[in-house]
Design a protein around this motif. Structure first.
Motif, PDB file in Angstrom:
ATOM      1  N   VAL B 152      26.904  69.927  22.592  1.00 13.35           N
ATOM      2  CA  VAL B 152      26.931  68.728  23.431  1.00 13.35           C
ATOM      3  C   VAL B 152      25.848  68.852  24.507  1.00 13.35           C
ATOM      4  N   LEU B 153      24.995  67.846  24.569  1.00 15.48           N
ATOM      5  CA  LEU B 153      23.909  67.829  25.559  1.00 15.48           C
ATOM      6  C   LEU B 153      24.064  66.586  26.422  1.00 15.48           C
ATOM      7  N   SER B 154      23.524  66.648  27.621  1.00 12.08           N
ATOM      8  CA  SER B 154      23.512  65.423  28.423  1.00 12.08           C
ATOM      9  C   SER B 154      22.211  65.376  29.212  1.00 12.08           C
ATOM     10  N   PRO B 155      21.785  64.175  29.615  1.00  9.02           N
ATOM     11  CA  PRO B 155      20.509  64.070  30.317  1.00  9.02           C
ATOM     12  C   PRO B 155      20.516  64.838  31.641  1.00  9.02           C
ATOM     13  N   GLY B 156      19.322  65.241  32.068  1.00  9.33           N
ATOM     14  CA  GLY B 156      19.190  65.856  33.382  1.00  9.33           C
ATOM     15  C   GLY B 156      19.181  67.374  33.371  1.00  9.33           C
ATOM     16  N   LEU B 157      19.133  67.976  32.196  1.00 10.89           N
ATOM     17  CA  LEU B 157      19.212  69.438  32.168  1.00 10.89           C
ATOM     18  C   LEU B 157      17.900  70.081  31.712  1.00 10.89           C
ATOM     19  N   GLY B 158      16.794  69.401  31.914  1.00 11.96           N
ATOM     20  CA  GLY B 158      15.518  70.030  31.582  1.00 11.96           C
ATOM     21  C   GLY B 158      14.721  69.213  30.588  1.00 11.96           C
ATOM     22  N   ASP B 159      13.463  69.593  30.419  1.00 17.56           N
ATOM     23  CA  ASP B 159      12.578  68.826  29.533  1.00 17.56           C
ATOM     24  C   ASP B 159      12.616  69.387  28.116  1.00 17.56           C
ATOM     25  N   GLU B 184      18.773  57.737  31.294  1.00 15.88           N
ATOM     26  CA  GLU B 184      17.906  58.860  30.902  1.00 15.88           C
ATOM     27  C   GLU B 184      18.237  59.392  29.516  1.00 15.88           C
ATOM     28  N   SER B 185      19.350  58.959  28.956  1.00 16.95           N
ATOM     29  CA  SER B 185      19.770  59.537  27.679  1.00 16.95           C
ATOM     30  C   SER B 185      18.812  59.158  26.548  1.00 16.95           C
ATOM     31  N   ASP B 186      18.108  58.019  26.701  1.00 18.61           N
ATOM     32  CA  ASP B 186      17.163  57.615  25.653  1.00 18.61           C
ATOM     33  C   ASP B 186      16.026  58.620  25.525  1.00 18.61           C
ATOM     34  N   THR B 187      15.538  59.098  26.676  1.00 13.76           N
ATOM     35  CA  THR B 187      14.470  60.108  26.658  1.00 13.76           C
ATOM     36  C   THR B 187      14.963  61.369  25.958  1.00 13.76           C
ATOM     37  N   GLN B 191      13.437  63.187  22.610  1.00 13.77           N
ATOM     38  CA  GLN B 191      13.035  64.601  22.598  1.00 13.77           C
ATOM     39  C   GLN B 191      13.775  65.359  21.509  1.00 13.77           C
ATOM     40  N   LEU B 192      15.042  65.032  21.379  1.00 15.47           N
ATOM     41  CA  LEU B 192      15.873  65.721  20.390  1.00 15.47           C
ATOM     42  C   LEU B 192      15.429  65.380  18.972  1.00 15.47           C
ATOM     43  N   LEU B 193      15.046  64.122  18.779  1.00 20.22           N
ATOM     44  CA  LEU B 193      14.542  63.689  17.469  1.00 20.22           C
ATOM     45  C   LEU B 193      13.317  64.511  17.072  1.00 20.22           C
ATOM     46  N   ALA B 194      12.411  64.692  18.051  1.00 18.40           N
ATOM     47  CA  ALA B 194      11.205  65.471  17.795  1.00 18.40           C
ATOM     48  C   ALA B 194      11.560  66.920  17.479  1.00 18.40           C
ATOM     49  N   PHE B 195      12.516  67.470  18.243  1.00 18.36           N
ATOM     50  CA  PHE B 195      12.946  68.856  18.027  1.00 18.36           C
ATOM     51  C   PHE B 195      13.549  69.024  16.629  1.00 18.36           C
ATOM     52  N   ILE B 196      14.389  68.054  16.257  1.00 15.10           N
ATOM     53  CA  ILE B 196      15.099  68.114  14.980  1.00 15.10           C
ATOM     54  C   ILE B 196      14.093  68.192  13.823  1.00 15.10           C
TER      55      ILE B 196
END
Lengths: 138, 296
Positions: B152-159, B184-187, B191-196
């Motif tokens: 579980v991730l949430s916005p605001g915890l780093g780039d 901020e969750s869209d960003t 980012q997660l999409l790119a990581f995946i």
């Protein structure tokens, strides 16, 4: 090694849990595992939590003035569920005149405003000792 | 089994782990879906589990939750506050919630959790949900316990650099962007999409939820069910269960070593290798005295 588990619960409708949190924190620092249920719990929710968490002690924090009714309801439900052996203490705004009634209901200790945390911790230890002595420990 | 008996048995296992094989052995074998939830403190694991319980209960399935919070390294005490978010289910006969303290275990779990999960499975729950302590980057033990791990991730915890780091980002089967009602969750999702795609994982493993609006919770539960079935059918589950047994054994061994070290006492030996010799000889002595599986 056995670590005692304590439930700190807030029955009823008052929305102030600073006191409950301060007491929970002090008990944590005294080496207990403290389960906190949050605000506005019904007696049913509290008793089910005590049962599932298999706690050794229940602390009720009540500031609403309904301490007699709420404590009675919790203790009655505990009897119904067969966990009336778990000692209960009550803290909060409790008029001194009501203390004898609470004790008669089966509440082990009552901590009014201004009770030092060290005293609460000490009394909690002594209640738990009594419990261990009477059941021969487990 | 009634909740009172179950609760007592869990306490016994927690305080006397050597009783666990006998206790769990009393029950017929039963397999639950064991789902792990992990993530940093405050990302909303407990609240999300609360919403997931709702969906499981809508299907009239039963669910047990083990929620772990850290013990103090100083007092050994703990403040267990995960239940607060799950209050709607306290009086539901088919939901059993148990808070556990980590009691010095590293890795995001507690030592007793392996036996406790075995017991909950044997008691017949359809689902067993395990919530880890709020983890940092390297607490990955949950992936050795659960059939399937949800991060579980949430916005605001780093780039997005955080996502490239090894450890907890690697172990998840499903990645959840929680608090999707925050702008901020869209960003984070992008980012997660790119990581995946970098990590060679599938977009199917990604999910957006909000415990506040309930958006995405049903989708998450459906993904969990689908993936569990997939793992079941392709043999992954069998492999993971074997891994779990091995890690369980490792926990038992580690606990025995800790107890022997403790019994030797602090600062008694100057030389570390001498200490190891002493500890090993003590372990062997205890083992031969108690026969196999005995306690210390």
């Amino acid at each position: 090694m056995r670590i005692f588990r304590i439930l700190i619960a807030k029955p009823g409708l008052d929305g102030h849990d600073r006191g409950a949190k301060v007491v929970a924190h002090a008990l944590r620092d005294a080496g207990f595992e403290v389960i906190y249920t949050g605000l506005r719990q019904t007696p049913e929710q509290i008793v089910r939590t005590a049962l599932q968490e298999d706690v050794d002690l229940i602390g009720l924090s009540i500031l609403s003035g309904a301490h007699l009714q709420l404590s009675k309801k919790v203790i009655d439900l505990m009897k119904k569920e067969g966990i009336e052996h778990i000692p209960v203490f009550v803290g909060g705004i409790i008029p001194p005149d009501d203390v004898p009634q609470l004790l008669q209901m089966g509440v082990k200790r009552v901590f009014g405003p201004g009770t030092p945390l060290s005293k609460i911790v000490e009394e909690v230890k002594s209640i738990l000792q009594e419990g261990v002595a009477s059941t021969g420990g487990s | 089994m009634d909740h009172k008996t179950l609760a007592k048995l869990i306490t016994q296992i927690e305080n006397n782990p050597e009783l666990a094989p006998e206790i769990v052995g009393r029950f017929p074998e039963h397999q639950s879906k064991v789902i792990g939830f992990t993530g940093s403190p405050g990302v909303g694991k407990s609240s999300l589990i609360d919403r997931v319980i709702r969906w499981i209960r809508n299907k009239d399935l039963s669910v047990a939750v083990v929620a772990i919070d850290p013990s103090s390294p100083f007092s050994k005490g703990a403040f267990l506050g995960d239940r607060i978010r799950m209050r709607d289910h306290f009086v539901d006969e088919k939901v059993f919630i148990r808070s556990m303290a980590s009691r010095g275990a590293l890795g995001g779990l507690c030592d007793a959790v392996f036996d406790v999960v075995n017991l909950l499975e044997a008691s017949g729950f359809d689902y067993v949900l395990v919530e880890t302590v709020g983890v940092g980057q390297s607490e990955v033990e949950i992936s050795n316990l659960a059939d399937l791990t949800v991060l579980v991730l949430s916005p605001g915890l780093g780039d997005d650099v955080q996502m490239l780091k090894a450890g907890v980002m690697e172990i998840a089967d499903l990645y959840v962007v929680n608090k999707s009602d925050l702008p901020e969750s869209d960003t984070l999702y992008t980012q997660l999409l790119a990581f995946i795609s970098l990590a060679g994982k599938s977009e199917e493993q990604l999910c957006k939820t909000s415990s506040h609006t309930l958006d995405g919770v049903q989708e998450l539960v459906e993904k969990i069910e689908k993936l569990w079935q997939f793992f079941h059918d392709n043999g992954t589950l069998r492999h993971r269960r074997k891994k779990r047994t091995q890690h369980h054994a490792e926990h038992i061994l580690r606990k025995m070593i800790q107890q022997v070290m403790y019994s030797i006492g602090d600062y008694q030996v100057e030389d570390p290798y001498e200490f190891v010799e002493l500890a090993l000889s003590k372990l062997c002595k205890i083992h031969s005295k108690n026969g196999q599986g005995g306690g210390i």
